[in-house]
Design an enzyme around this catalytic site. Sequence first.
Site, mmCIF file in Angstrom:
data_model
loop_
_atom_site.group_PDB
_atom_site.id
_atom_site.type_symbol
_atom_site.label_atom_id
_atom_site.label_comp_id
_atom_site.label_asym_id
_atom_site.label_seq_id
_atom_site.Cartn_x
_atom_site.Cartn_y
_atom_site.Cartn_z
ATOM 1 N N PHE A 181 3.856 7.147 3.517
ATOM 2 C CA PHE A 181 2.957 8.288 3.767
ATOM 3 C C PHE A 181 2.987 8.451 5.461
ATOM 4 O O PHE A 181 2.381 8.062 6.184
ATOM 5 C CB PHE A 181 1.363 7.910 3.744
ATOM 6 C CG PHE A 181 1.159 7.694 2.208
ATOM 7 C CD1 PHE A 181 0.619 8.636 1.667
ATOM 8 C CD2 PHE A 181 1.120 6.082 1.430
ATOM 9 C CE1 PHE A 181 0.479 8.786 0.280
ATOM 10 C CE2 PHE A 181 0.840 6.277 0.220
ATOM 11 C CZ PHE A 181 0.318 7.411 -0.474
ATOM 12 N N GLU A 189 2.516 2.194 1.757
ATOM 13 C CA GLU A 189 1.936 1.476 0.543
ATOM 14 C C GLU A 189 3.011 0.548 -0.354
ATOM 15 O O GLU A 189 3.674 1.232 -0.987
ATOM 16 C CB GLU A 189 1.038 2.343 -0.354
ATOM 17 C CG GLU A 189 0.129 1.245 -1.489
ATOM 18 C CD GLU A 189 -0.456 2.085 -2.630
ATOM 19 O OE1 GLU A 189 -1.280 1.669 -3.207
ATOM 20 O OE2 GLU A 189 -0.293 3.259 -2.819
ATOM 21 N N ILE A 190 2.752 -0.577 -0.340
ATOM 22 C CA ILE A 190 3.508 -1.476 -1.204
ATOM 23 C C ILE A 190 2.926 -1.742 -2.647
ATOM 24 O O ILE A 190 1.671 -2.157 -2.601
ATOM 25 C CB ILE A 190 3.861 -2.971 -0.651
ATOM 26 C CG1 ILE A 190 4.809 -2.676 0.851
ATOM 27 C CG2 ILE A 190 4.561 -3.672 -1.635
ATOM 28 C CD1 ILE A 190 4.977 -3.839 1.630
ATOM 29 N N VAL A 191 3.369 -1.286 -3.578
ATOM 30 C CA VAL A 191 2.986 -1.223 -4.821
ATOM 31 C C VAL A 191 3.536 -2.570 -5.719
ATOM 32 O O VAL A 191 2.477 -3.014 -6.301
ATOM 33 C CB VAL A 191 3.514 0.070 -5.745
ATOM 34 C CG1 VAL A 191 2.668 0.194 -7.012
ATOM 35 C CG2 VAL A 191 3.168 1.339 -4.914
ATOM 36 N N LEU A 205 0.507 -1.300 3.994
ATOM 37 C CA LEU A 205 -0.788 -1.815 3.259
ATOM 38 C C LEU A 205 -0.365 -2.095 1.718
ATOM 39 O O LEU A 205 0.666 -1.517 1.149
ATOM 40 C CB LEU A 205 -1.747 -0.643 3.246
ATOM 41 C CG LEU A 205 -2.373 -0.149 4.562
ATOM 42 C CD1 LEU A 205 -3.167 1.093 4.426
ATOM 43 C CD2 LEU A 205 -2.989 -1.482 5.161
ATOM 44 N N ILE A 237 -4.383 5.760 -0.991
ATOM 45 C CA ILE A 237 -3.588 4.497 -1.819
ATOM 46 C C ILE A 237 -4.630 4.059 -3.106
ATOM 47 O O ILE A 237 -5.894 4.406 -2.976
ATOM 48 C CB ILE A 237 -3.654 3.386 -0.774
ATOM 49 C CG1 ILE A 237 -4.984 2.728 -0.428
ATOM 50 C CG2 ILE A 237 -2.503 3.427 0.175
ATOM 51 C CD1 ILE A 237 -4.542 1.213 0.417
ATOM 52 N N TYR A 296 -7.289 -1.592 -6.443
ATOM 53 C CA TYR A 296 -7.135 -2.436 -7.625
ATOM 54 C C TYR A 296 -8.217 -3.591 -7.749
ATOM 55 O O TYR A 296 -8.533 -4.205 -6.727
ATOM 56 C CB TYR A 296 -5.590 -3.144 -7.542
ATOM 57 C CG TYR A 296 -4.545 -2.539 -7.555
ATOM 58 C CD1 TYR A 296 -3.849 -2.101 -8.652
ATOM 59 C CD2 TYR A 296 -3.970 -1.692 -6.290
ATOM 60 C CE1 TYR A 296 -2.910 -1.249 -8.886
ATOM 61 C CE2 TYR A 296 -2.715 -0.816 -6.373
ATOM 62 C CZ TYR A 296 -2.264 -0.738 -7.487
ATOM 63 O OH TYR A 296 -1.107 0.006 -7.527
#
Length: 794
Positions: A525, A532-534, A568, A599, A602
């Site tokens: 972003f 963002e680390i997924v 993040l 983001i 979870y």
Amino acid sequence: MADSAGIQQGSPAIGAAGLVPAAPGAGGTEGSGAAGGSARIAVKKAQLRSSPRPKKLEKLGVYSSCKAEGACKCNGWKSQNPPPTPPRTDQQSNTVNLQEPCRSCSHTLGDHVTHLENVSEEEMNRLLGIVLDVEYLYTCVHKEEDADTKQVYFSLFKLLRKSILQMGKPMLEAQESPPFEKPSIEQGVNNFVQYKFSHLPSKERQTIMELAKMFLNQINYWQLETPSQRRQRVPNDDAAGYKANYTRWLCYCNVPQFCDSLPRYETTQIFGRTLLRSVFTVMRKQLLEQARQEKDKLPPEKRTLILTHFPKFLSMLEEEVYSHSSPIWSQDFLAGASGGQIPIHTVISAPPVARPLYYSTSPVSVDPSTCGSVSPARKTASVLEPNPVGEKRKPSEPLPHEENKRPRVVGDIPMDLINEVMSTIADPAAIPETSLLSAHSARDEAARLEERRGVIEFHVIGNSLNQKPNKRILMWLVGLQNVFSHQLPRMPKEYITRLVFDPKHKTLSLIKDGRVIGGICFRMFPSQGFTEIVFCAVTSNEQVKGYGTHLMNHLKEYHIKHEILNFLTYADEYAIGYFKKQGFSKDIKVPKAKYVGYIKDYEGATLMGCELNPSIPYTEFSVIIKKQKEIIKKLIERKQAQIRKVYPGLSCFKEGVRQIPIESIPGIRETGWKPVGKGYVKELKDPDQLYSTLKTILQHVKSHQNAWPFMEPVKKTEAPGYYQVIRFPMDLKTMSERLKSRYYTTRKLFMADMQRIFTNCREYNPPESEYYKCANLLEKFFYTKIKEAGLIEK
């Protein structure tokens, strides 16, 4: 360019290391080097040119239009009885029948070659050379997989085909002709050598020239990546500009290496800073990596040159390549104290043939003791004129004996000692590299060694809706989907698949033996300043090898290059430990307004963040720390060797003496012990009290009327060469930031930084300057405040 007005730029994916160029269309396969490819073509041309004239006519007839009456439109004679492929030697004959009809137009071979009846043997041999180049390019067109590159090859194929039909010389017609940018890369490197090293003695300057020749040689035979490959690696770069330069490079530099009927130019002579910027970072990394891998193969006399001098040379050149104000790229490059213009002549030029990395164009003996000589040149003395307020003055050229007279901050280690220790640390013979890892090795040490040996590779890949799918990348994406699915069983497979193949997401993939064994899926972003680390996973049978740490370090460096400095991620209970080791914490530095709504949340996971430091080379960070420890260890050993002396034990107590002064103990002073002075002040142990005291002192200093030159870091544009003279810069703004981050845990740290400001100023500026006087007055004021606060004796 004739028949190629619509050429789109592309580049063959040739030779990952870039040191041995491959023939066009060869795809960089082993054995497709320039020497082999061009040599084979040269042999074929020699054989064809030595054949009988009828054979030559037959060959040229294939590429010649029919001249029969009736305006025949046939563009080349085709035999009705073609030889087997490949032709059998027992069937080859020198007899050529000029009356044999053409399979296409039924006119004879003689009707296709009537225009060659009175042509000289020399002209016929020239045309035959173009014929073989046409055939070679035809093969390249069919073998090349990259669409842009294929189009360039096809355009050149048509150009040469047209030259045979018209019996003309191939001329590349384009909007611009070489050179495409001035000054050229070669001239820029010449200017760099003049600018930085003209002050060195003859022997050391010769060493620098050898390095420059080596560097230019590598560029001339460097294989550029295709525009599509570059878009994947550097998506935000100037794609159109790179594409334009790539097509020019193919047409004028690369293809003519193998098709000598086209005019050939050296890359370093027709391209300038723009192309150099696009290849320098990757090229530097791969050259140094190859040097490390092949260090055992290097001749002893070249080892110091390649392993010690060359990295320093490239680092200094890199700064000038990417600097917006470097003078070496100016058309009227000036150097020297007199300000006279250096004549535009070639100081250095690249050798005409490709050589391995460790060869130079002429023998040179390098004295290991000169390791420290590859350093930025000081600005030569110039007439000092009044400067506007706020600008830094240029330093005067120091006399040879002045170096030792300069003021030095207490605690500084002499540079000659540093250089001596560094040469020991960096000496491959002193510290041989071994594949056996010690018990205290960093987590990523094994992974780093495997990457150097080529066992593992790292690639940032992603799906695309705009480009034709690359089969290899699609296979890797499928492999990543499998790894994530197996290692993250609580995550729905459909969800993993959707994100891995989502064009907005990218994945840093870890490849071993051609298959995916791990990766980190992320979404950038840029407008919000974070990524963002997924997903993050390594396949189970490849874990505990440091791959996870090395993966994250590569991802950090990738984001630093793209100027995104925050990560993040939502970590589950099993991943929190891993992310903590990688520098993540629950203290999120990104403002909440920046990431809320961007983001995914979870359930049951913990939001963690990591702030990157652009000054840290993360993939080499543990190596740097290890070297620092080795340096400290060496310095301690040297100090111990100096004071290692055994004194007899004290016997005075046996004789009835009850107490003696500490300083009377033999050897106590040699250890560095000093008696406590009458006005000695103990360190403030309360961190808050120390912080408050230092904050007050710093505010007083910043408010002083003579503090204006030291408020912010020195700008390179205001003081060219400043950071080449001053090794450890410091300023009041940096001190404020350090104080805020609670860096100053003792008064000595604070006083050392402040003293550094004054010492740097006096080292860089002449005594009669305004800055020198400001430093003296502010220093006096500072020590007054320090004494008032009770931090030193009065």
